[in-house]
Motif scaffolding. Structure first.
Motif, mmCIF file in Angstrom:
data_model
loop_
_atom_site.group_PDB
_atom_site.id
_atom_site.type_symbol
_atom_site.label_atom_id
_atom_site.label_comp_id
_atom_site.label_asym_id
_atom_site.label_seq_id
_atom_site.Cartn_x
_atom_site.Cartn_y
_atom_site.Cartn_z
ATOM 1 N N HIS A 1 0.932 -1.307 -0.063
ATOM 2 C CA HIS A 1 0.012 0.037 0.006
ATOM 3 C C HIS A 1 0.736 1.305 0.151
ATOM 4 O O HIS A 1 0.580 2.295 -0.751
ATOM 5 C CB HIS A 1 -1.071 -0.038 1.379
ATOM 6 N N GLN A 2 1.827 1.365 0.923
ATOM 7 C CA GLN A 2 2.893 2.349 0.854
ATOM 8 C C GLN A 2 3.473 2.767 -0.426
ATOM 9 O O GLN A 2 3.716 3.890 -0.961
ATOM 10 C CB GLN A 2 3.904 2.205 2.069
ATOM 11 N N ALA A 3 4.112 1.621 -1.100
ATOM 12 C CA ALA A 3 4.547 1.723 -2.347
ATOM 13 C C ALA A 3 3.627 2.251 -3.305
ATOM 14 O O ALA A 3 3.899 3.048 -4.413
ATOM 15 C CB ALA A 3 5.043 0.200 -2.827
ATOM 16 N N ARG A 4 2.203 1.836 -3.387
ATOM 17 C CA ARG A 4 1.317 2.562 -4.252
ATOM 18 C C ARG A 4 1.133 4.158 -4.068
ATOM 19 O O ARG A 4 0.926 4.769 -4.958
ATOM 20 C CB ARG A 4 0.148 1.788 -4.349
ATOM 21 N N VAL A 5 1.221 4.331 -2.720
ATOM 22 C CA VAL A 5 1.005 5.897 -2.554
ATOM 23 C C VAL A 5 2.234 6.647 -3.161
ATOM 24 O O VAL A 5 2.196 7.600 -3.669
ATOM 25 C CB VAL A 5 0.852 5.970 -0.780
ATOM 26 N N VAL A 6 3.541 5.929 -2.831
ATOM 27 C CA VAL A 6 4.677 6.694 -3.384
ATOM 28 C C VAL A 6 4.473 6.689 -4.987
ATOM 29 O O VAL A 6 4.874 7.770 -5.461
ATOM 30 C CB VAL A 6 5.954 6.032 -2.888
ATOM 31 N N THR A 7 4.045 5.449 -5.560
ATOM 32 C CA THR A 7 4.179 5.769 -7.097
ATOM 33 C C THR A 7 3.370 6.635 -7.435
ATOM 34 O O THR A 7 3.820 7.405 -8.571
ATOM 35 C CB THR A 7 3.341 4.354 -7.711
ATOM 36 N N GLU A 8 2.078 7.211 -6.816
ATOM 37 C CA GLU A 8 1.206 8.384 -7.191
ATOM 38 C C GLU A 8 1.684 9.576 -6.813
ATOM 39 O O GLU A 8 1.443 10.848 -7.417
ATOM 40 C CB GLU A 8 -0.216 8.035 -6.653
ATOM 41 N N LEU A 9 2.504 9.680 -5.721
ATOM 42 C CA LEU A 9 3.080 10.868 -5.097
ATOM 43 C C LEU A 9 4.200 11.314 -6.031
ATOM 44 O O LEU A 9 4.423 12.684 -6.111
ATOM 45 C CB LEU A 9 3.480 10.779 -3.819
ATOM 46 N N ILE A 10 5.099 10.471 -6.445
ATOM 47 C CA ILE A 10 6.393 10.977 -7.109
ATOM 48 C C ILE A 10 6.399 11.986 -8.212
ATOM 49 O O ILE A 10 7.362 12.575 -8.178
ATOM 50 C CB ILE A 10 7.428 9.625 -6.858
ATOM 51 N N PRO A 11 5.223 11.665 -9.189
ATOM 52 C CA PRO A 11 5.489 12.627 -10.100
ATOM 53 C C PRO A 11 5.084 14.199 -9.615
ATOM 54 O O PRO A 11 5.345 14.996 -10.457
ATOM 55 C CB PRO A 11 4.180 12.096 -11.073
ATOM 56 N N HIS A 12 4.675 14.303 -8.528
ATOM 57 C CA HIS A 12 4.223 15.732 -8.083
ATOM 58 C C HIS A 12 5.227 16.504 -7.075
ATOM 59 O O HIS A 12 4.916 17.428 -6.522
ATOM 60 C CB HIS A 12 2.704 15.551 -7.223
ATOM 61 N N ILE A 13 6.172 15.546 -6.736
ATOM 62 C CA ILE A 13 7.364 16.061 -5.858
ATOM 63 C C ILE A 13 8.549 16.136 -6.625
ATOM 64 O O ILE A 13 8.949 15.602 -7.721
ATOM 65 C CB ILE A 13 7.288 15.548 -4.530
ATOM 66 N N ARG A 14 9.799 16.739 -5.855
ATOM 67 C CA ARG A 14 11.231 16.720 -6.512
ATOM 68 C C ARG A 14 11.486 15.216 -6.457
ATOM 69 O O ARG A 14 12.376 14.624 -7.621
ATOM 70 C CB ARG A 14 11.976 17.523 -5.671
ATOM 71 N N ASP A 15 11.582 14.507 -5.297
ATOM 72 C CA ASP A 15 11.765 13.350 -5.225
ATOM 73 C C ASP A 15 11.502 12.672 -3.812
ATOM 74 O O ASP A 15 11.224 13.459 -2.948
ATOM 75 C CB ASP A 15 13.504 12.981 -5.642
ATOM 76 N N ILE A 16 11.622 11.466 -3.791
ATOM 77 C CA ILE A 16 11.384 10.458 -2.469
ATOM 78 C C ILE A 16 12.822 10.138 -1.855
ATOM 79 O O ILE A 16 13.621 9.833 -2.603
ATOM 80 C CB ILE A 16 10.665 9.547 -2.551
ATOM 81 N N ARG A 17 13.009 10.164 -0.733
ATOM 82 C CA ARG A 17 14.162 9.693 0.074
ATOM 83 C C ARG A 17 13.337 8.465 1.203
ATOM 84 O O ARG A 17 12.576 8.804 1.894
ATOM 85 C CB ARG A 17 14.978 10.570 0.792
ATOM 86 N N ARG A 18 14.113 7.359 1.057
ATOM 87 C CA ARG A 18 13.741 6.144 1.908
ATOM 88 C C ARG A 18 15.071 5.757 2.680
ATOM 89 O O ARG A 18 15.857 5.132 1.967
ATOM 90 C CB ARG A 18 13.092 5.190 1.216
ATOM 91 N N MET A 19 15.520 6.437 3.794
ATOM 92 C CA MET A 19 16.767 6.425 4.228
ATOM 93 C C MET A 19 16.726 5.105 5.408
ATOM 94 O O MET A 19 17.681 4.841 5.666
ATOM 95 C CB MET A 19 17.283 7.802 4.900
ATOM 96 N N GLY A 20 15.704 4.911 5.948
ATOM 97 C CA GLY A 20 15.546 3.949 6.989
ATOM 98 C C GLY A 20 15.699 4.198 8.331
ATOM 99 O O GLY A 20 15.849 3.134 9.122
ATOM 100 N N ALA A 21 15.553 5.290 8.895
ATOM 101 C CA ALA A 21 15.287 5.672 10.381
ATOM 102 C C ALA A 21 14.575 6.838 10.607
ATOM 103 O O ALA A 21 14.881 7.922 10.268
ATOM 104 C CB ALA A 21 16.672 6.010 11.052
ATOM 105 N N ALA A 22 13.310 6.406 10.945
ATOM 106 C CA ALA A 22 12.142 7.539 11.106
ATOM 107 C C ALA A 22 12.592 8.752 11.919
ATOM 108 O O ALA A 22 12.292 9.752 11.761
ATOM 109 C CB ALA A 22 10.936 6.769 11.737
#
Ligand code: IPD
Ligand code: CA
Ligand code: CA
Length: 273
Positions: free
Chosen positions: A176-197
């Motif tokens: 589910h989270q991946a689907r959200v990112v897929t739809e969000l990423i065209p509307h922002i500069r980029d995503i970072r998934r670094m691994g520590a909240a």
């Protein structure tokens, strides 16, 4: 017996001392070599001997300095501290946030320790185990990294925003989270998934990313970094008027918060498993 409530500053001083010792232990154990000790919610949700050793060390150090306080830690829960006095001090600990990075030797993992008084987080520290970078905040006292006051990103255009996020350990939730990112990423500069909240929240506080959101955070992920982000002037919320919590945490400067919030609502970012 009359006991006065400690100030946020006093609690932060203790938190910083204890977190530094804890980070030193985590670093030493990493150098000596780590392996998976057990798995938790799923086979990819791992715990190392260091997660447990660091938590035990922090609990012992807090017991020594403030024997009456409650402690909530990720690995041992409330331990022997019993139910928290609703008006008292409760410490909230993630002994190692970013355990998968820790296991793989990636320099993005931290000790996160916060102090709550009467249910409100008043002091917090997040210390990167590898780099030694350290973020602190007290309620009303601002957010700081290594002596520098933090104010978050000045970005105003969501289309130019670098947005950090994370994924849970459950496969259905990740999908589910991946689907959200897929739809969000065209509307922002980029995503970072670094691994520590906890570190993601601190980087958002510093403007090293423009905003951060994630579903599924626990109290120990959010407590210290959430205060750092708020004290840097970010809005730290859930969606649709809800407080930040397991459903969703969104940390963004005011100019970005509205547009990112609305996008995340449209994408049902707090939904799914
Ligand atoms: C995890 C990390 C990760 C986030 C997960 C957390 P842990 O904490 O913060 O970045 O995406 O939601 O559970 O297991 O490394 O302490
Ligand atoms: Ca964590
Ligand atoms: Ca952890």
């Amino acid at each position: 017996m009359i006991t006065s409530t400690p100030t946020a500053r006093e609690l932060l001083t203790i938190a910083v001392d204890v977190a530094r010792e804890a980070a030193a232990t985590a670093h030493r154990m990493r150098v000596e070599g780590v392996s998976v000790a057990a798995t938790k919610s799923t086979v990819t949700d791992v715990v190392t001997a260091a997660d447990r050793a660091v938590e035990r060390q922090v609990v012992a150090a807090l017991r020594q300095r403030r024997p009456g306080d409650a402690v909530l830690g990720e690995e041992y829960g409330a331990g022997e501290s019993g139910p928290a006095d609703p008006d008292g001090v409760r410490w909230i600990l993630d002994p190692i946030d970013g355990t998968v990075n820790y296991l793989y030797g990636l320099p993005y993992c931290a000790v996160s320790l916060a102090a709550e008084v009467a249910g409100e987080v008043v002091a917090g520290v997040v210390r990167n185990v590898v780099t030694g970078e350290e973020w602190t905040a007290t309620l009303g006292g601002g957010a700081w990294r290594d002596g520098q006051r933090l104010h978050g990103s000045t970005a105003t255009d969501l289309g130019q925003a670098l947005v950090a996020t994370g994924f849970g350990y459950d496969a259905g939730r990740r999908a589910h989270q991946a689907r959200v990112v897929t739809e969000l990423i065209p509307h922002i500069r980029d995503i970072r998934r670094m691994g520590a909240a906890a570190l993601d929240l601190c980087l958002a506080a510093e403007g090293r990313v423009d905003a951060y959101y994630e579903k599924g955070l626990a109290d120990w992920d959010l407590a210290a970094g959430g205060l750092v982000a708020r004290e840097a002037g970010l809005l730290v919320t859930g969606l649709s008027g809800r407080p930040p919590g397991p459903d969703l945490v969104l940390a963004a400067p005011p100019a970005l918060h509205g547009p990112l919030h609305d996008r995340l609502v449209d994408l049902d970012a707090s939904g799914g498993p």
